[in-house]
Design a protein around this motif. Structure first.
Motif, PDB file in Angstrom:
ATOM      1  N   PHE A  88      54.587  63.763  19.671  1.00  0.00           N
ATOM      2  CA  PHE A  88      54.930  65.135  19.940  1.00  0.00           C
ATOM      3  C   PHE A  88      55.469  65.285  21.346  1.00  0.00           C
ATOM      4  N   LYS A  89      56.538  66.268  21.238  1.00  0.00           N
ATOM      5  CA  LYS A  89      56.968  66.559  22.797  1.00  0.00           C
ATOM      6  C   LYS A  89      56.322  67.934  22.989  1.00  0.00           C
ATOM      7  N   ALA A  90      55.968  68.196  24.293  1.00  0.00           N
ATOM      8  CA  ALA A  90      55.492  69.463  24.542  1.00  0.00           C
ATOM      9  C   ALA A  90      55.979  69.971  26.253  1.00  0.00           C
ATOM     10  N   GLU A  91      56.136  71.232  26.068  1.00  0.00           N
ATOM     11  CA  GLU A  91      56.702  71.519  27.417  1.00  0.00           C
ATOM     12  C   GLU A  91      56.222  72.928  27.758  1.00  0.00           C
ATOM     13  N   PHE A 112      46.852  61.364  18.859  1.00  0.00           N
ATOM     14  CA  PHE A 112      47.606  62.162  19.251  1.00  0.00           C
ATOM     15  C   PHE A 112      48.797  61.746  20.302  1.00  0.00           C
ATOM     16  N   LEU A 113      50.000  61.422  19.924  1.00  0.00           N
ATOM     17  CA  LEU A 113      51.004  60.839  20.906  1.00  0.00           C
ATOM     18  C   LEU A 113      51.734  62.146  21.361  1.00  0.00           C
ATOM     19  N   ILE A 114      51.446  62.531  22.617  1.00  0.00           N
ATOM     20  CA  ILE A 114      52.153  63.642  23.380  1.00  0.00           C
ATOM     21  C   ILE A 114      52.676  63.401  24.697  1.00  0.00           C
ATOM     22  N   ASN A 115      54.074  63.529  24.586  1.00  0.00           N
ATOM     23  CA  ASN A 115      54.805  63.211  25.730  1.00  0.00           C
ATOM     24  C   ASN A 115      54.448  61.817  26.264  1.00  0.00           C
ATOM     25  N   ASN A 116      54.405  60.989  25.012  1.00  0.00           N
ATOM     26  CA  ASN A 116      54.432  59.517  25.384  1.00  0.00           C
ATOM     27  C   ASN A 116      53.054  59.076  25.950  1.00  0.00           C
ATOM     28  N   LYS A 117      51.946  60.144  25.673  1.00  0.00           N
ATOM     29  CA  LYS A 117      50.573  59.776  26.408  1.00  0.00           C
ATOM     30  C   LYS A 117      49.738  59.702  24.962  1.00  0.00           C
ATOM     31  N   LEU A 118      48.734  58.915  24.726  1.00  0.00           N
ATOM     32  CA  LEU A 118      47.984  58.980  23.614  1.00  0.00           C
ATOM     33  C   LEU A 118      46.574  59.959  24.016  1.00  0.00           C
ATOM     34  N   TYR A 119      46.249  60.743  23.057  1.00  0.00           N
ATOM     35  CA  TYR A 119      44.882  61.701  23.319  1.00  0.00           C
ATOM     36  C   TYR A 119      44.225  61.490  21.939  1.00  0.00           C
ATOM     37  N   ALA A 120      42.825  61.552  22.297  1.00  0.00           N
ATOM     38  CA  ALA A 120      41.732  61.874  21.293  1.00  0.00           C
ATOM     39  C   ALA A 120      41.424  63.202  21.569  1.00  0.00           C
ATOM     40  N   ILE A 121      41.850  64.060  20.446  1.00  0.00           N
ATOM     41  CA  ILE A 121      41.642  65.442  20.910  1.00  0.00           C
ATOM     42  C   ILE A 121      40.173  65.758  20.270  1.00  0.00           C
ATOM     43  N   PHE A 127      50.633  60.516  11.349  1.00  0.00           N
ATOM     44  CA  PHE A 127      51.886  60.519  10.652  1.00  0.00           C
ATOM     45  C   PHE A 127      52.990  60.564  11.833  1.00  0.00           C
ATOM     46  N   TRP A 128      52.591  61.578  12.856  1.00  0.00           N
ATOM     47  CA  TRP A 128      53.757  61.423  13.852  1.00  0.00           C
ATOM     48  C   TRP A 128      53.718  60.323  14.802  1.00  0.00           C
ATOM     49  N   LEU A 129      52.429  59.595  15.108  1.00  0.00           N
ATOM     50  CA  LEU A 129      52.588  58.571  15.829  1.00  0.00           C
ATOM     51  C   LEU A 129      53.282  57.395  15.289  1.00  0.00           C
ATOM     52  N   ASP A 130      53.533  57.161  14.291  1.00  0.00           N
ATOM     53  CA  ASP A 130      54.625  56.569  13.686  1.00  0.00           C
ATOM     54  C   ASP A 130      56.144  56.879  13.628  1.00  0.00           C
TER      55      ASP A 130
END
Ligand code: MEV
Length: 443
Positions: free
Chosen positions: A106-109, A71-80, A99-102
């Protein structure tokens, strides 16, 4: 034996198990006893911790704890981390993450973090007098709560405001103190409820001696004080976007895919029957992370579904558009969650989940949870509008059916290979197991 009992909570755990087994499991005692006991942990300290989470614990109830990586969220990778029993959820989340990594991730705020609590009370006098009284005692309400709020204030949180609300149009004599709070990294239930109970005490005490009331025989009667799980001002937004051309799937063009996908979202925006299922899919992701991180999924569920009806009809929590060839898909949900206090410091697996996520603060966790919900919805709609949901579901369900029929490791391997190229249905799997076993016998 009678099925009612007094003093149950005072019994030891093994006495409780004995009573349950003797009373409810006639002729099944040994199995019931064994099932209840096999889930107990041999680490007595760990078991005691779980015993003490609730009253009358007799065993533990396991849920799988899985990981959705990439999971790439705000340019940081996570394993959720996800705690859930539904077989396809972690697989779907992992798929959507990849799918979205490529495609930029994701952007979140976090949009807002205000929480709410209310003192509900009855008052039988005129509103003007109550309003003047409230303005007079407002500083005292805040002052009396200082012992509770001072630590939270030191960290930058506390009571934001207290309002008097007149609800007599809806219910005779009914008023509220409607209070708003900033609880930072705590979910804040204990903090908010303690403040509210103090407000109620002050309100009652001050009302007793207030001239405007005593001379007219008006009475302030406290009904209850409790936080609200409706938090429309504690909201996070998560989003994905990319060029439409970048969304082609096999022989389906990006344009065709997006057109159906957006129509599926629009249907959930206007059609309650679909919206509930659509949002249920979102909550597959949300609840799994909420549970893995030791937060209160009932509070989240209640608040999210109320938010989904905030405009008068129950509607989709996600939305999608195309503008200038760019597909955008987003979610906005209320999440009152914490990263300190409650189970978060107590449960070893929850602590591990926080480490895995890089020890997020509450805002960061809100972003991660919203992304998990959005990813889950993307995966569901992607399947629903292309292959149909059953292809993926049945693949994941295969193992459940095999386990139900006690398939051993060799049988599992053979049948998983077989069903890679054959359509899966419950009947087909049962038939395949039976055939395999028949053939093995005759070999
Ligand atoms: C199943 O748990 C969730 C779905 O029904 C969600 C949806 O229909 O969007 C697949």
């Amino acid at each position: 034996m009678s099925k009612s009992i007094s003093g149950f909570s005072k019994m030891s755990k093994s006495q409780k198990i004995d009573w349950i087994v003797e009373t409810f499991f006639k002729n099944y005692e040994e199995t019931a006893n064994q099932i209840l006991k096999q889930y107990l942990n041999s680490d007595t300290k760990l078991q005691q911790l779980h015993d003490e989470f609730i009253e009358n614990t007799i065993t533990n109830y396991y849920l799988p704890f899985g990981i959705a990586p990439n999971f790439l969220i705000n340019n940081k990778l996570y394993a959720i981390p996800m705690a859930i029993e539904e077989s396809s959820v972690v697989a779907a989340a992992s798929n959507a993450a990849k799918f979205w990594l490529d495609r930029g991730g994701f952007k979140a705020e976090v949009i807002s973090t205000t929480k709410v609590g209310q003192v509900h009370f009855n008052y039988n006098g005129d509103f003007k007098t109550l309003e003047t009284f409230f303005q007079d005692i407002k500083p005292k309400l805040l002052l009396d709560a200082k012992p509770i709020t001072k630590n939270m204030e030191k960290r930058g949180g506390g009571i934001i405001n207290i309002e008097l609300r007149n609800k007599t149009k809806d219910l005779e004599n009914y008023y509220q103190l409607h209070a708003t709070f900033e609880t930072l990294d705590a979910m804040g239930a204990n903090f908010i409820n303690s403040c509210l109970e103090q407000f109620a005490k002050t309100l009652k005490h001050e009302a007793k001696h207030y001239n405007g009331f005593t001379k007219n025989n008006s009475i302030v009667d406290i009904i209850m004080s409790i936080l609200s799980n409706y938090v429309p001002e504690c909201v996070v937004r998560a989003e994905v976007s990319c060029e439409v051309d970048n969304l082609s799937q096999g022989n389906i063009s990006g344009e065709e895919f997006v057109s159906k996908f957006i129509q599926a979202v629009k249907i959930a925006e206007i059609e309650t029957y679909r919206a509930v299922t659509h949002n249920k899919g979102i909550m597959n992701g949300v609840d799994a992370v909420i549970l893995a991180t030791g937060n209160d999924f009932r509070a989240i569920e209640a608040g999210v579904h109320a938010y989904a009806s905030k405009d008068g009809t129950y509607s989709s929590l996600t939305h999608a558009t195309i503008e200038d060839g760019i597909f955008k898909f987003w979610i906005e949900i209320p999440l009152a969650i914490g990263t300190v206090g409650g189970l978060t410091n107590l449960h070893p697996l929850v602590r591990l989940a926080f480490r895995l996520l890089g020890k997020p603060n509450a805002k960061e966790l809100m972003e991660i949870v919203a992304v998990a919900g959005l990813a889950q919805n993307f995966a569901a709609l992607r399947s629903l509008t292309t292959t149909g949901i059953q292809q993926g579901h049945m693949k994941m369900h295969l193992m459940n059916i095999l386990n139900q029929f006690g398939a051993n490791a060799v049988e599992k391997e053979k049948l998983v290979t077989f069903f890679k190229s054959n359509p899966i249905s419950h009947n087909a799997v049962v038939e395949a197991i039976e055939n395999l076993r028949k053939n093995n016998k005759s070999d």
